[in-house]
Structures are given as C-alpha cells and as structure tokens.
Design an enzyme around this catalytic site. Structure first.
Site, PDB file in Angstrom:
ATOM      1  N   THR A  61      29.529  55.775   3.634  1.00 48.62           N
ATOM      2  CA  THR A  61      29.289  55.951   2.222  1.00 48.62           C
ATOM      3  C   THR A  61      29.657  54.749   1.259  1.00 48.62           C
ATOM      4  O   THR A  61      29.758  53.525   1.977  1.00 48.62           O
ATOM      5  CB  THR A  61      30.634  56.958   1.741  1.00 48.62           C
ATOM      6  N   LYS A  65      26.096  51.409   2.812  1.00 47.23           N
ATOM      7  CA  LYS A  65      24.808  51.761   2.942  1.00 47.23           C
ATOM      8  C   LYS A  65      23.813  50.885   3.356  1.00 47.23           C
ATOM      9  O   LYS A  65      22.952  50.833   4.308  1.00 47.23           O
ATOM     10  CB  LYS A  65      24.290  53.033   2.061  1.00 47.23           C
ATOM     11  N   ALA A 124      21.248  53.579 -10.645  1.00 50.28           N
ATOM     12  CA  ALA A 124      19.963  52.942  -9.803  1.00 50.28           C
ATOM     13  C   ALA A 124      20.745  52.255  -8.633  1.00 50.28           C
ATOM     14  O   ALA A 124      20.088  51.459  -8.181  1.00 50.28           O
ATOM     15  CB  ALA A 124      19.958  51.708 -11.027  1.00 50.28           C
ATOM     16  N   GLY A 231      28.339  67.954  -6.361  1.00 47.46           N
ATOM     17  CA  GLY A 231      27.975  66.868  -5.254  1.00 47.46           C
ATOM     18  C   GLY A 231      28.305  67.327  -3.903  1.00 47.46           C
ATOM     19  O   GLY A 231      27.812  66.892  -2.749  1.00 47.46           O
TER      20      GLY A 231
END
Length: 270
Positions: A61, A65, A124, A231
């Site tokens: 996580t 990544k 983003a 989530g």
C-alpha cells in the site's frame, strides 16, 4: 512450501487486510500467515532483500506501489499500464500485479454499475491511475481528473490515451458536469470546502471513496448524487484477487466457493 505473507506500507496500523486474508485462509484451509509491517519508501529495498524462502508474497500500500513496480521482474497488464504494483508474488522471479483495477471493477459491478459513459476521478496518485483503467474497463468514454495541482495529473491524460478514453484534467473548483461514477482517491481525512463537495456530490453518480477510515468520509457524508461505496469494498475485492495470485499465480482463476468466500471476508470487516 512458502506460507508467510504480509501487507507493507507507511502508515500501516489502520490496515484491515490481515482480517480479510486470515478469514479467507481459514475457509480455504490454507496454513498461511498474514501480518502487517510498517515499511517506508526508503526502507523498502532492504526489507525486500531480507525475506527468506518462507515468504510467499506481499501486499503493498502507500507509499510502496511504485517501488514494488520497479522491483518486480515481470508485470501483469494492469501493473504495466499504471506503473503501480500492489501485489508481489515471490519465487524464482519476482512477479508484480495490480489488483486495485480489478478490485474497483468488481466493487462497481457488484453494485450494479456497468456500461458507464463517463467517470470522474478525484486525485492524481497511484490509485487514480488504477481508477482510470478501471473506468475504461467498465466502458467509460470520457474521464475527468480533478486535482489540487492539475499539472500533477498530466501523466493520467497519457494513460487515458493508451486505454482509448478521452481524458481531461481540471481543478477541484471548476463547475461540475454530470458523471456516471466518481472515484475519490484523496488521502484519508481530506475535507473539501462545502461548495466544492456539494457540486461534485450533486452530479457525480455512484461514489466509491477509496478512503475508509474514518467512515463515512467527509465527501461521502455530503453525497447526494447516487449510491455510496466505502473503500472497504475495493479493499475486499482486490484482496480476493490477491489471494487468487498467492494460490494460483494469476488473478484470473477463481477460488473454490468464491461467492461464499467473499461474504465471509466481508463479515470479517464488520
């Protein structure tokens, strides 16, 4: 046979992944262990080199990544597209996968969202890239990226071109047109001003907010445009795909009794 697994990240204490994986391993009769470990970007390489042959794989996580992508010797299609790996399968070769894309698709599909025309992504970072590819896989022809610094999202326009979707980038405060779905990839605890949040909520369709602690998020609490997904749904479905990888080496092979397995894993989050 290697049986140790873990999720790494920084911070990591909030992660619910150990509960999900432990519940699944029990039902599947797998004698595997799954822990969590706080690893930052600077320490990732040393930590990875320190693993012995008892290790089967890792979940990654934030903020690991991109580091995991660079470490992997081979990548699946979604990892290659996004430049992000959230799953490493250890062995003779270090194989990198991105299950966030499929996890998002599965979460939306389970909620009845298919055949969309447009999507909006807030943020983003690495999860935004996964959300863009997921929206394309769901059929989106237009994707709008909203970022605090639009220049930081320019790379996502190129990704949109690669998957054949018209992609634009704009600031949070610009007027909002209608979208079939919205994926919020903002850090946990982010609070948009009321006017911005309300404009997005009124025209954003189904919302999946990748943040799940605390829940509801500030944005989810104001959402009026459609269904709201936590989530945790993304976390659940991407974990199912990780377990497929850890067992079969691919995220395409279904697990035995997978529908029942998903419900057991969901119950573990309650």
């Amino acid at each position: 046979m290697p049986s140790r697994l873990a999720v790494w990240g920084d911070p990591i204490a909030h992660s619910r992944s150990p509960q999900l994986h432990a519940a699944a391993y029990r039902l599947l009769g797998l004698d595997w262990t799954y822990d969590r470990r706080q690893v930052d970007a600077a320490g990732f390489g040393e930590a990875l080199r320190g693993l012995d042959d008892s290790w089967r794989g890792l979940s990654l996580t934030m903020p690991l990544k991109e580091q995991a992508f660079r470490a992997a010797e081979e990548h699946d299609r979604h990892a290659e597209l996004t430049g992000a790996v959230n799953t490493l399968l250890l062995g003779r070769r270090l194989s990198g996968f991105n299950t966030d894309v499929g996890g998002l698709v599965d979460a939306f599909t389970e909620a009845g969202v298919t055949g969309i025309g447009s999507a909006r992504i807030l943020g983003a970072g690495a999860t935004a890239a996964s959300a863009l590819v997921a929206a394309a896989d769901l059929g989106a022809e237009r994707i709008e990226i909203r970022a605090r610094r639009p220049e930081a999202a320019v790379h996502l326009v190129g990704l949109g071109e690669r998957v054949g979707v018209r992609t634009s980038v704009t600031a949070f405060t610009e007027p909002a047109s209608a979208a079939d779905l919205t994926v919020a990839t903002l850090p946990s605890g982010t609070v948009l001003d009321d006017a911005t949040a309300d404009a997005l909520a009124a025209h954003g369709g189904v919302l999946l907010d990748a943040a799940y602690a605390p829940w509801p998020s500030a944005l989810a609490a104001r959402w009026t445009g459609g269904t709201v997904l936590s989530g945790l749904e993304m976390l659940l479905h991407q974990a199912v795909r990780q377990i497929r990888i850890f067992r079969y080496g691919t995220q395409e092979t279904l697990l035995p009794g997978e529908a029942a397995l998903i419900e057991v894993m969901r119950s573990a989050l309650s």
